[in-house]
Design a protein around this motif. Sequence first.
Motif, PDB file in Angstrom:
ATOM      1  N   UNK A   1       0.794  -1.244   0.000  1.00 64.62           N
ATOM      2  CA  UNK A   1       0.000   0.000   0.000  1.00 64.62           C
ATOM      3  C   UNK A   1       0.822   1.288   0.000  1.00 64.62           C
TER       4      UNK A   1
ATOM      5  N   UNK B   1       2.552   4.402  -2.113  1.00 62.88           N
ATOM      6  CA  UNK B   1       2.058   5.094  -3.304  1.00 62.88           C
ATOM      7  C   UNK B   1       2.903   4.776  -4.532  1.00 62.88           C
TER       8      UNK B   1
ATOM      9  N   UNK C   1       1.085   3.915  -7.568  1.00 61.65           N
ATOM     10  CA  UNK C   1       0.558   5.023  -8.370  1.00 61.65           C
ATOM     11  C   UNK C   1       1.536   5.424  -9.464  1.00 61.65           C
ATOM     12  N   UNK C   2       2.817   5.374  -9.121  1.00 59.20           N
ATOM     13  CA  UNK C   2       3.818   5.762 -10.117  1.00 59.20           C
ATOM     14  C   UNK C   2       3.859   4.743 -11.242  1.00 59.20           C
TER      15      UNK C   2
ATOM     16  N   UNK D   1       1.082   5.358 -13.583  1.00 61.95           N
ATOM     17  CA  UNK D   1       1.397   6.422 -14.540  1.00 61.95           C
ATOM     18  C   UNK D   1       2.342   5.896 -15.628  1.00 61.95           C
ATOM     19  N   UNK D   2       3.303   5.055 -15.241  1.00 66.23           N
ATOM     20  CA  UNK D   2       4.222   4.470 -16.229  1.00 66.23           C
ATOM     21  C   UNK D   2       3.455   3.636 -17.250  1.00 66.23           C
TER      22      UNK D   2
ATOM     23  N   UNK E   1       4.034   0.793   3.276  1.00 60.83           N
ATOM     24  CA  UNK E   1       3.828   2.117   3.864  1.00 60.83           C
ATOM     25  C   UNK E   1       2.835   1.958   5.006  1.00 60.83           C
TER      26      UNK E   1
ATOM     27  N   UNK F   1      12.471   3.121   0.191  1.00 59.84           N
ATOM     28  CA  UNK F   1      11.351   2.189   0.329  1.00 59.84           C
ATOM     29  C   UNK F   1      11.885   0.774   0.560  1.00 59.84           C
TER      30      UNK F   1
ATOM     31  N   UNK G   1      18.704   1.428  -6.964  1.00 61.72           N
ATOM     32  CA  UNK G   1      18.907   2.027  -5.656  1.00 61.72           C
ATOM     33  C   UNK G   1      18.298   1.198  -4.512  1.00 61.72           C
TER      34      UNK G   1
ATOM     35  N   UNK H   1      16.323   4.468 -12.780  1.00 61.88           N
ATOM     36  CA  UNK H   1      15.299   5.384 -12.278  1.00 61.88           C
ATOM     37  C   UNK H   1      13.904   4.796 -12.490  1.00 61.88           C
ATOM     38  N   UNK H   2      12.922   5.410 -11.848  1.00 62.40           N
ATOM     39  CA  UNK H   2      11.537   4.966 -12.033  1.00 62.40           C
ATOM     40  C   UNK H   2      11.131   5.168 -13.494  1.00 62.40           C
ATOM     41  N   UNK H   3      11.569   6.288 -14.065  1.00 64.32           N
ATOM     42  CA  UNK H   3      11.267   6.564 -15.461  1.00 64.32           C
ATOM     43  C   UNK H   3      11.771   5.436 -16.372  1.00 64.32           C
TER      44      UNK H   3
END
Lengths: 371, 189
Positions: free
Chosen positions: B46, B48, B51-52, B55-56, B88, B130, B154, B176-178
């Motif tokens: 849970x 966030x 959520x990322x 979006x990806x 979280x 995280x 990371x 990276x997340x991207x």
Amino acid sequence: MVGTKKTALALLTAAVAILILVTPQFTAMHTADTINKGPGVTAVKMLSDYFAGLKNTPGDTAVYVLDSGKPGGTALVVGGTHPNEPSGYIGAILLVEKARPTKGKLIVIPQANASGFTHNDYSEGSPQRFALTTPGGERWFRYGSRATNPVHQWPDPDIYVHAASGQKLSGSETRNLNRAYPGRPDGTLTEQIAYGIVELISREKVNLAIDLHEASPEYPVINALVFHERAMDVAAIAALDLEMEKIKIGLEPSPKTLRGLSHREWGDATGAMAVLMETANPAQGRLRGATNEALVLTGQDRMYERAAKLGRLFIPYDKNGQPLSLRVARHVTATMVLIRDSFEKDPRQAVVVTGVPSYREIVTKGVGAFL
Amino acid sequence: MKDRLLTLTVLGLVFAVVLAFAGVAAAAGLPGAQFEQPLLITSVGQSADGQMVRVLAQRAGLNFTYDSLAGADAVSGYRTLVLVVGGSSKGLGAAGINLDQEEQRAQALIGAAKNGGVGVVVMHVGGEARRGDLTDRFVRAAAPRADYLIVVADGNQDNIFGQIAGDSIPVDYPGTVGEAGGYLKAAFK
Ligand SMILES: [Zn+2]
């Protein structure tokens, strides 16, 4: 030694002399910081314009309106909810002095809890103020207390009961603005300030409301963005966009059960997308050494370096510390990205803000260069 | 002349070693698009971070549904299950569930996926921040049963994901997340 009338008189004189010496220092905190009206400011209102009950009280505070004059959305930035978290209010002051909206409206409250700026946490050894080097010379800002001044709101109850929910917290939280939302018109001074801010958000039809904070480096939710569920999309998009600019920000949903906080109550009480952001301020932490102006400005502390090496911190931390300029740069950049991303879906509701220095500029030149 | 020969030999050796390691890394990653759409994306823990990833997935143009609290019965309509791992306490509190319930939900989801021949992708995008006891418990619950792991580098400084993956689970470590979005997109037919 036996006391005589002479020694009593000497002691009394000494006490009075000390009082005369320190009084100006003590009352100096009641002198407001200078905040200059930037080129984008179209009106300076007071919070009492939104809730008249605050008029002529120590809770009234300036509200800067930066209206582009062109239709669009409205964004609100709040600093100084906690006056001992300087990156928040310095970031907000930077926006007042530099931002130039070209579409929609930006509203900034740099010192949300004005009463909290009139005293400091002396038992924490906090400095009363700190200076930034600006093009116009040295500029001083107060380093206040987390809470409303007890001179203005006293006494604290043993237990603080959040009016809207019945949630119970320790008595001193009665003076914590970020436990007082949505506030009450007939409540304590802190609840009245909270009420005024919620009134402003409703009346100005704020679409995006951002609350700028700091916390100690050993607190898990730092370099983070806490979002109300309505701001979920924009928070995730902004976090990705910030990552592309090499700024890491953690995302945390606002718990529905933790009441009185801006990211929960602003979102619940109004139509705004509410977010709260945190940077790391070593001057607030438990592991710090001397608490002074230097620590506020440089964020460098040997004990935090050690704690980082032991893996006890939630942010990268080395001998460079967490300087105020870096923390302000984070807040300002994240605020700009949020404002940009929040209106992607509906361009008619967009707020476009120019004139604000970039992350790199603030970090390399120092925030003072822009004040 | 002799010096030059030595330099060239050393350079050559270094190059060979680098190539060898690059080869190993490539072999450990996902060889090609092998997962099918539509996909069900959910959170385990849970945070966030889900959520990322949502979006990806959106930006990658994938056919997906995001439900942070999806139950095992939801899996049947999909060809791939994407679990975004990250604990979280605020998130769990917001959802009104505890650690055990969340772990059970994850196990049930994976069980349903395995029964239905649905692919399982486990992602960790929250990085170093995280990790920790809460997240690691979910990592151990979900990652060993994944068909593919995407882990932002990371968050793998102690190589927990490498150890779980061993030789049997393909794993990629975007920076990276991207970049993780690129790997996610590439994994789907
Ligand atoms: Zn704060």
